[in-house]
Design a protein around this motif. Structure first.
Motif, mmCIF file in Angstrom:
data_model
loop_
_atom_site.group_PDB
_atom_site.id
_atom_site.type_symbol
_atom_site.label_atom_id
_atom_site.label_comp_id
_atom_site.label_asym_id
_atom_site.label_seq_id
_atom_site.Cartn_x
_atom_site.Cartn_y
_atom_site.Cartn_z
ATOM 1 N N LEU A 185 -4.807 4.191 -8.307
ATOM 2 C CA LEU A 185 -4.523 3.975 -9.716
ATOM 3 C C LEU A 185 -3.082 3.511 -9.863
ATOM 4 N N ILE A 186 -2.871 2.503 -10.701
ATOM 5 C CA ILE A 186 -1.557 1.896 -10.863
ATOM 6 C C ILE A 186 -0.984 2.281 -12.223
ATOM 7 N N ALA A 233 4.348 2.270 -10.039
ATOM 8 C CA ALA A 233 3.940 3.398 -9.201
ATOM 9 C C ALA A 233 2.443 3.359 -8.964
ATOM 10 N N GLY A 234 2.028 3.911 -7.831
ATOM 11 C CA GLY A 234 0.609 4.014 -7.507
ATOM 12 C C GLY A 234 0.237 5.451 -7.192
ATOM 13 N N PHE A 235 -1.038 5.759 -7.382
ATOM 14 C CA PHE A 235 -1.561 7.094 -7.097
ATOM 15 C C PHE A 235 -2.841 6.928 -6.293
ATOM 16 N N SER A 236 -2.798 7.386 -5.051
ATOM 17 C CA SER A 236 -3.951 7.252 -4.155
ATOM 18 C C SER A 236 -4.987 8.300 -4.561
ATOM 19 N N PHE A 237 -5.819 7.938 -5.515
ATOM 20 C CA PHE A 237 -6.626 8.899 -6.253
ATOM 21 C C PHE A 237 -7.776 9.472 -5.434
ATOM 22 N N ARG A 241 1.344 -5.725 -4.770
ATOM 23 C CA ARG A 241 1.527 -5.223 -6.139
ATOM 24 C C ARG A 241 3.003 -4.940 -6.465
ATOM 25 N N ASN A 242 3.862 -5.010 -5.465
ATOM 26 C CA ASN A 242 5.300 -4.765 -5.665
ATOM 27 C C ASN A 242 5.574 -3.391 -6.286
ATOM 28 N N LEU A 243 4.901 -2.384 -5.760
ATOM 29 C CA LEU A 243 5.096 -1.026 -6.251
ATOM 30 C C LEU A 243 6.338 -0.407 -5.625
ATOM 31 N N ASP A 244 6.988 0.469 -6.373
ATOM 32 C CA ASP A 244 8.146 1.179 -5.836
ATOM 33 C C ASP A 244 7.724 2.346 -4.956
ATOM 34 N N TRP A 245 6.610 2.993 -5.318
ATOM 35 C CA TRP A 245 6.138 4.129 -4.531
ATOM 36 C C TRP A 245 4.671 4.394 -4.836
ATOM 37 N N ILE A 246 4.035 5.114 -3.905
ATOM 38 C CA ILE A 246 2.650 5.543 -4.086
ATOM 39 C C ILE A 246 2.569 7.020 -3.715
ATOM 40 N N ASP A 247 2.044 7.808 -4.627
ATOM 41 C CA ASP A 247 1.814 9.235 -4.405
ATOM 42 C C ASP A 247 0.462 9.382 -3.705
#
Length: 379
Positions: free
Chosen positions: A281-282, A286-290, A318-324
């Motif tokens: 999920l974006i 930021a992203g969340f590995s759901f 996606r040029n995300l800063d981080w993914i949880d």
């Protein structure tokens, strides 16, 4: 004067939902505030499907000009940890990996300063406040500490988990995904994964795919639910599709995320059939590995890890800063692949009032006694 109201979730009208969504999107742009679980498209379907007792209410906080500055779902619990104490808590559920609290960036202290004294209107008999699943040191946590301190309330950390996240310093460099993988994964393991990839290709045609923006999400959702339920989660009743409520929430939330362009849904396929799937999920940068699932009949090929490797290249675009990772602490798979960490805590404090402070202090003293005898008892 800041206004606080408590409303039923089904009373959220169009203008409020729109303002809430805008607040959630603005928080995502602020970076540290990013929290996809606080978006109305995630939270409202969760409450509708999973709040079986109908206890949840939404605390709606507006500034003196009437602008929305925060939304938090609240409920009342009978215990604070192990100890019997009427406690007001943020409503949450097992598939929300952060507290679903949405606050305008820069308004965190104002939000908590207004909300905490108003909580007695919602729960007159509550003695304490418990906020679970907060990023430690983040703006919402800092705002809570500052507001509670001003009121004269001491906060205590009730629990903590440290989980994997992906936040590489090289995230803006071209080709960073491959460099990160090579730097973080042991050469021996990379060699074994290459061998497994080659052996998997001997079984048939292996392809990597992503749900396209204009594509119908429903078949992918159906495929994921069936894949997850086919494994150990289905066997022990913890798969999303094992319960009507969780499945309903999942379908509504994922469909909405896809519609607003906030979903990265990838699949590793063998002869066209998914053997591993991953939903990320974006929320802004930021992203969340759901959720992830794989076909356990192909476990010898490590399809889940292979999917993580291939998905990393897609997510890098996606040029995300981080993914949880949204994973459990010390997760054996993702901890070996992602090397940054995030501390998530549960924080409590007394509610205003002398009797509340005394009751909360007694509960904290009991907690300290219990922890002091726990090692000796071995329980």
């Amino acid at each position: 004067m800041v206004d606080v109201a408590f409303i039923r979730p089904d009373a959220v009208d169009g203008p409020l939902r729109q303002a809430w969504a805008m607040l959630a999107d603005a928080g995502a742009d602020a970076g540290a505030q990013a929290n996809v679980f606080a978006h109305p498209d995630m939270l409202l379907p969760a409450i509708a499907a999973l709040d079986n007792g109908g206890s949840a209410r939404l605390a709606i906080v507006r500034d003196d000009g009437g602008a929305l500055i925060g939304v938090m779902p609240v409920t009342v619990a009978k215990r604070l940890g192990r100890f019997p104490l009427n406690t007001l808590a943020n409503w949450t559920h097992a598939n929300s990996f952060l507290a679903p609290i949405c606050i305008a960036a820069g308004a965190e202290v104002a939000f908590w300063s207004a909300l905490i004294p108003a909580l007695h209107r919602f729960a007159p008999h509550a003695r304490a406040l418990m906020i679970d699943a907060l990023p430690e040191g983040g703006p919402i946590h800092a705002g809570l500490l500052a507001a509670a301190g001003t009121i004269g309330l001491r906060c205590s950390v009730e629990r903590q988990v440290v989980r994997a996240m992906l936040a590489p310093d090289i995230a803006r460099e071209s080709g960073w995904a491959e460099a990160y993988w090579d730097a973080g994964v042991r050469p021996k393991k990379r060699k074994e994964l290459r061998r497994q990839w080659n052996r998997l290709n001997d079984e048939g045609v292996v392809t990597m795919g992503e749900l396209d923006a204009g594509e119908d999400a429903a078949p992918w959702i159906d495929e994921f639910l069936a894949l997850e339920k086919s494994g150990w989660k289905g066997a022990n009743g913890s798969a999303i599709a094992s319960q009507t409520g969780t499945e309903s929430f999942f379908r509504d939330a994922i469909s909405a995320a896809h519609e607003r362009g906030s979903l990265c849904f990838t699949a590793l396929r063998l002869d066209g059939r998914a053997i591993a799937m991953l939903l990320t999920l974006i929320n802004g940068k930021a992203g969340f590995s759901f959720k992830t699932a794989f076909d356990e009949t192909y476990a010898r090929y490590s399809p889940g890890v292979l999917l993580q490797r291939e998905s990393l290249n897609i997510l890098a675009e996606r040029n995300l800063d981080w993914i949880d990772s949204c994973a459990a602490q010390d997760h054996p798979m993702i901890d070996s692949l992602w090397h940054e960490r995030r501390s998530i805590i549960g924080v409590s404090c007394a509610l205003p009032g002398t009797s509340n402070r005394i009751a909360y202090g007694a509960a904290q003293s009991a907690k300290r006694v219990w922890h002091s005898i726990k090692p000796a008892s071995g329980n």
